[in-house]
Design a protein around this motif. Structure first.
Motif, PDB file in Angstrom:
ATOM      1  N   UNK A 206       0.626  -0.751  -0.010  1.00 18.54           N
ATOM      2  CA  UNK A 206       0.345   0.293   0.132  1.00 18.54           C
ATOM      3  C   UNK A 206       0.768   1.055  -0.133  1.00 18.54           C
ATOM      4  N   UNK A 207       0.092   2.086  -0.676  1.00 17.12           N
ATOM      5  CA  UNK A 207       0.634   3.530  -0.464  1.00 17.12           C
ATOM      6  C   UNK A 207       2.128   3.435  -1.699  1.00 17.12           C
ATOM      7  N   UNK A 208       2.033   3.172  -2.725  1.00 19.59           N
ATOM      8  CA  UNK A 208       3.527   2.781  -3.838  1.00 19.59           C
ATOM      9  C   UNK A 208       3.086   3.162  -4.287  1.00 19.59           C
ATOM     10  N   UNK A 209       2.259   4.043  -5.070  1.00 19.09           N
ATOM     11  CA  UNK A 209       1.710   3.777  -6.167  1.00 19.09           C
ATOM     12  C   UNK A 209       1.395   3.536  -7.110  1.00 19.09           C
ATOM     13  N   UNK A 210       0.460   2.548  -7.173  1.00 19.55           N
ATOM     14  CA  UNK A 210      -0.140   1.698  -7.833  1.00 19.55           C
ATOM     15  C   UNK A 210      -1.640   2.895  -8.276  1.00 19.55           C
TER      16      UNK A 210
ATOM     17  N   UNK B 277      -0.213   4.779 -10.966  1.00 21.08           N
ATOM     18  CA  UNK B 277       0.249   4.339 -12.612  1.00 21.08           C
ATOM     19  C   UNK B 277      -1.249   3.667 -12.939  1.00 21.08           C
ATOM     20  N   UNK B 278      -1.518   3.676 -12.093  1.00 18.25           N
ATOM     21  CA  UNK B 278      -3.136   2.722 -13.352  1.00 18.25           C
ATOM     22  C   UNK B 278      -4.081   4.187 -14.167  1.00 18.25           C
ATOM     23  N   UNK B 279      -3.785   5.223 -13.159  1.00 22.40           N
ATOM     24  CA  UNK B 279      -4.427   6.075 -13.774  1.00 22.40           C
ATOM     25  C   UNK B 279      -4.027   6.951 -14.573  1.00 22.40           C
ATOM     26  N   UNK B 280      -2.015   6.592 -14.668  1.00 28.33           N
ATOM     27  CA  UNK B 280      -1.705   7.913 -15.539  1.00 28.33           C
ATOM     28  C   UNK B 280      -1.977   6.472 -16.997  1.00 28.33           C
ATOM     29  N   UNK B 281      -1.859   5.288 -16.909  1.00 27.18           N
ATOM     30  CA  UNK B 281      -1.316   4.458 -17.732  1.00 27.18           C
ATOM     31  C   UNK B 281      -3.036   4.409 -18.718  1.00 27.18           C
ATOM     32  N   UNK B 282      -4.445   4.347 -17.835  1.00 32.65           N
ATOM     33  CA  UNK B 282      -5.323   4.132 -18.644  1.00 32.65           C
ATOM     34  C   UNK B 282      -4.976   5.814 -19.228  1.00 32.65           C
TER      35      UNK B 282
ATOM     36  N   UNK C  39      -2.899  -5.922  -4.788  1.00 33.99           N
ATOM     37  CA  UNK C  39      -0.924  -5.809  -4.053  1.00 33.99           C
ATOM     38  C   UNK C  39      -0.417  -6.452  -4.845  1.00 33.99           C
ATOM     39  N   UNK C  40      -1.441  -7.939  -4.720  1.00 33.26           N
ATOM     40  CA  UNK C  40      -1.366  -8.727  -5.574  1.00 33.26           C
ATOM     41  C   UNK C  40       0.433  -8.924  -4.934  1.00 33.26           C
ATOM     42  N   UNK C  41       0.640  -9.570  -3.612  1.00 35.15           N
ATOM     43  CA  UNK C  41       1.810  -9.126  -3.198  1.00 35.15           C
ATOM     44  C   UNK C  41       2.780 -10.819  -2.730  1.00 35.15           C
ATOM     45  N   UNK C  42       1.983 -11.965  -3.713  1.00 39.94           N
ATOM     46  CA  UNK C  42       2.609 -12.899  -2.904  1.00 39.94           C
ATOM     47  C   UNK C  42       2.725 -13.188  -4.370  1.00 39.94           C
TER      48      UNK C  42
ATOM     49  N   UNK D 215       5.303  -1.597  -8.197  1.00 39.68           N
ATOM     50  CA  UNK D 215       5.843  -0.612  -7.908  1.00 39.68           C
ATOM     51  C   UNK D 215       6.313  -0.622  -6.486  1.00 39.68           C
ATOM     52  N   UNK D 216       8.012  -0.204  -6.389  1.00 38.93           N
ATOM     53  CA  UNK D 216       8.793  -0.114  -4.757  1.00 38.93           C
ATOM     54  C   UNK D 216       9.359   1.004  -4.500  1.00 38.93           C
ATOM     55  N   UNK D 217       8.839   0.970  -3.163  1.00 36.04           N
ATOM     56  CA  UNK D 217       9.606   1.979  -2.591  1.00 36.04           C
ATOM     57  C   UNK D 217      10.045   2.206  -1.327  1.00 36.04           C
ATOM     58  N   UNK D 218      11.554   2.028  -0.976  1.00 36.74           N
ATOM     59  CA  UNK D 218      11.788   1.986  -0.046  1.00 36.74           C
ATOM     60  C   UNK D 218      12.610   3.438   0.609  1.00 36.74           C
ATOM     61  N   UNK D 219      11.880   4.184   0.098  1.00 31.37           N
ATOM     62  CA  UNK D 219      13.002   6.235   0.630  1.00 31.37           C
ATOM     63  C   UNK D 219      11.654   6.710   1.806  1.00 31.37           C
ATOM     64  N   UNK D 220      12.173   6.315   2.860  1.00 31.63           N
ATOM     65  CA  UNK D 220      10.758   6.597   4.127  1.00 31.63           C
ATOM     66  C   UNK D 220      10.246   7.833   3.904  1.00 31.63           C
ATOM     67  N   UNK D 221      11.182   9.110   3.054  1.00 29.10           N
ATOM     68  CA  UNK D 221      10.883  10.300   2.942  1.00 29.10           C
ATOM     69  C   UNK D 221       9.475  10.655   1.913  1.00 29.10           C
ATOM     70  N   UNK D 222       9.701   9.383   1.133  1.00 28.83           N
ATOM     71  CA  UNK D 222       8.883   9.097   0.125  1.00 28.83           C
ATOM     72  C   UNK D 222       7.530   8.403   0.387  1.00 28.83           C
ATOM     73  N   UNK D 223       7.608   7.606   1.624  1.00 30.29           N
ATOM     74  CA  UNK D 223       7.225   6.830   1.988  1.00 30.29           C
ATOM     75  C   UNK D 223       6.016   7.615   3.379  1.00 30.29           C
TER      76      UNK D 223
END
Length: 598
Positions: A39-43, A46-51, A155-158, A187-195
């Protein structure tokens, strides 16, 4: 060293590798983009921009957001209609068997409806009522002519969940005769400030947190993320087609992406960012009165008041005149006003950015703030300028005091009218009635003989849109009506097959600024009057003058031209498209105001 000149030969190893590529480059009209991420990774961004991008490109595209299905189902089960089906973090605990079963159920419902839609089996009467899906409408492009692209937003996380989605979409036994491509976008985000910024945005916009204080919402969201992290598995199976986006497109990892549409998606994913830079669109300044141009600024005739005037010109000046390259006094006045407007906008942008972070000698590929100083000239502000290769376009931004780099692109040239170049609609209607009839019926797909259609123009402008999206500083585009109509349709998220109805007034800047959800806010700014003759100082009431259109309208006012008819209407707030914000600044003729650069 040119390398070996020996003929290439196939080996078992090469053939084995090429077989994978062959399987992934089938010309399928169905594609499923499966979003992956915590969650909160910008999925959803991305979906809206792709659309928007894919529908502008000419595909049928639809988002299937599993979270919306989940909220709807949970509201019905819990009878909590007043909460809209919002769920707290415990709902996403893997040990919560009842909630897990419900999540699996709604994912299956969403997937089934997605497959029905991608196969063209969805009941059109129900399509607008689906809470978990969203798309734009297409009125003139037949479904059979379009690719269908579904975006499965969850999320399709597994690995297990992703394998299930892949099998349901591609298993020939389950979907005989319905070849479907599947691309995973993680979408991967490990930047704490961005998160933390993403978390704040999500809790203030997500339906899950309506009526909940920000502090409570943040705590619940972080707890939910921890629940997902306990079971999250990043994509590691290199047999899949996937794209990994790291920290808002700072890095992309692409694996087995060979398909036709996948190659369109990758540059767009690399370009998108959430910066606040403005984009300005305008036509070139008005040309000399001796020149008659069509609605796309192509010269249709040159009328000289006296032969001596033409004889006194140099060969170069004659050539420029015959091409319609020379700006008249009205066009030069617009050029000065354009500089003043861009100066104020860019200085305001620079001041706002400087208050956040030092902009000195920063580059777009590193900090995403600004470009270096321009050449050896002390430019007062930084701006990226694109124009067509038409001299009148580059002349509009030729501000001699400063050496602003101007990127001239042939892709920004007007739509190629082929055999009909330089001809007015009235003439085409009389000499080629059968072709004109096709144009009236299908204005978006009808190709000018030996030239282009609006659909062709979209393909040509794909790289331009990517260029504009990836900019992180103010950007100015000077082009022509047909091109600007297509670009405006993209930024407005309006149906592209109706773009030829968009008004593009002379001497007016259309400004777009991004909004956080992935769209754009729009305003219009009229900078200078349009004169009845380009070297006179008498403004005309209509913003756009098109040779021959008045005669066509008088001949049959109930049947305006399919492409050009709308240009004669005065701008109205409804012309900006649903959900956009507009501001029209009307220019009042009066004493000429000195330019800021003089």
């Amino acid at each position: 060293n040119s390398g070996s000149t020996e003929d290439a030969t196939d080996t078992p190893v090469v053939i084995n590798r090429l077989e994978t590529r062959r399987k992934l480059t089938k010309n399928s009209t169905r594609l499923v983009i499966v979003l992956v991420g915590l969650p909160a990774r910008g999925k959803s961004f991305v979906a809206r921009k792709l659309l928007n991008f894919l529908e502008w490109y000419g595909c049928q595209c639809k988002i299937f957001n599993v979270g919306k299905y989940r909220r709807q189902a949970y509201a019905e089960i819990s009878k909590a209609g007043d909460g809209g089906g919002a769920c707290d973090a415990n709902f996403f605990d893997a040990n919560n068997k009842q909630a897990s079963a419900l999540r699996e159920h709604v994912a299956e419902v969403a997937l089934r409806e997605m497959l029905k839609w991608i196969d063209g089996e969805e009941d059109e009467s129900d399509s607008e009522d689906k809470l978990g899906s969203s798309s734009h409408s297409f009125s003139t492009l037949s479904i059979e002519q379009q690719d269908r692209i579904a975006i499965f937003d969850a999320t399709n996380s597994t690995d297990k969940r992703r394998r299930w989605v892949l099998e349901e979409c591609t298993d020939p036994a389950k979907r005989p005769g319905k070849p479907t491509g599947v691309v995973f976008v993680e979408s991967i985000c490990d930047d704490e400030e961005l998160l933390n910024e993403n978390f704040r945005f999500k809790v203030t916009n997500s339906p899950d947190y309506l009526g909940v204080s920000e502090q409570e919402a943040m705590a619940d969201l972080k707890n939910r993320v921890r629940k997902y992290e306990e079971q999250y598995e990043t994509i590691t199976d290199d047999s899949l087609s996937y794209i990994k986006i790291f920290n808002l497109s700072t890095k992309l990892l692409v694996n087995h992406i060979y398909g036709r549409m996948a190659k369109v998606i990758v540059p767009a994913l690399m370009a998108w960012n959430i910066g606040s830079r403005p984009i300005f669109l305008c036509r070139p300044g008005q040309t000399l009165s001796d020149i008659t141009t069509d609605r796309d600024d192509y010269v249709t005739s040159v009328n000289m008041d006296g032969s001596e005037k033409f004889k006194d010109m140099s060969a170069h000046s004659r050539k420029r005149l015959l091409r319609g390259d020379s700006l008249g006094p009205g066009g030069k006045r617009f050029s000065d006003a354009l500089y003043d407007y861009v100066y104020e906008e860019c200085m305001d942008f620079a001041l706002k950015r400087a208050s956040i972070q030092d902009m000195v000698q920063t580059g777009t590929s590193v900090s995403g703030l600004a470009g270096p100083m321009l050449n050896n000239t002390e430019a007062p502000f930084t701006v990226k300028i694109f124009t067509s290769t038409m001299p009148r376009a580059s002349d509009t931004v030729r501000w001699d005091e400063f050496d602003f780099p101007v990127t001239e692109l042939s892709t920004l040239n007007p739509m190629d009218k082929g055999d009909f170049a330089g001809k007015e609609l009235e003439e085409i209607q009389k000499t080629n009635p059968s072709w004109y009839s096709r144009l009236e019926k299908k204005p978006f797909t009808t190709r000018f003989p030996g030239g282009e259609s609006y659909k062709d123009l979209i393909k040509r402008l794909e790289t331009v849109v990517v260029d504009l999206e990836q900019q992180v500083i103010p950007t100015l585009v000077v082009s022509h009506v047909s091109v600007l109509q297509m670009l405006i349709a993209y930024f407005r998220k309006s149906p592209v097959e109706e773009a030829m109805q968009i008004e593009v007034p002379l001497h007016t800047v259309i400004k777009f600024t991004p909004v956080r959800g992935g769209g754009w806010k729009e305003s219009m700014h009229e900078l200078a009057p349009v004169f009845d003759r380009a070297n006179s100082m008498t403004p005309i009431s209509s913003k756009v003058s098109i040779e021959g259109m008045d005669r066509l309208a008088q001949a049959d006012p109930t049947s305006p031209s399919p492409i050009w008819g709308d240009h004669m209407r005065k701008p109205s707030s409804s012309s900006f498209g649903q959900g956009s914000q507009s501001q029209t600044l009307h220019f009042e003729a009066g004493p000429e105001v000195p330019s800021l650069r003089k």
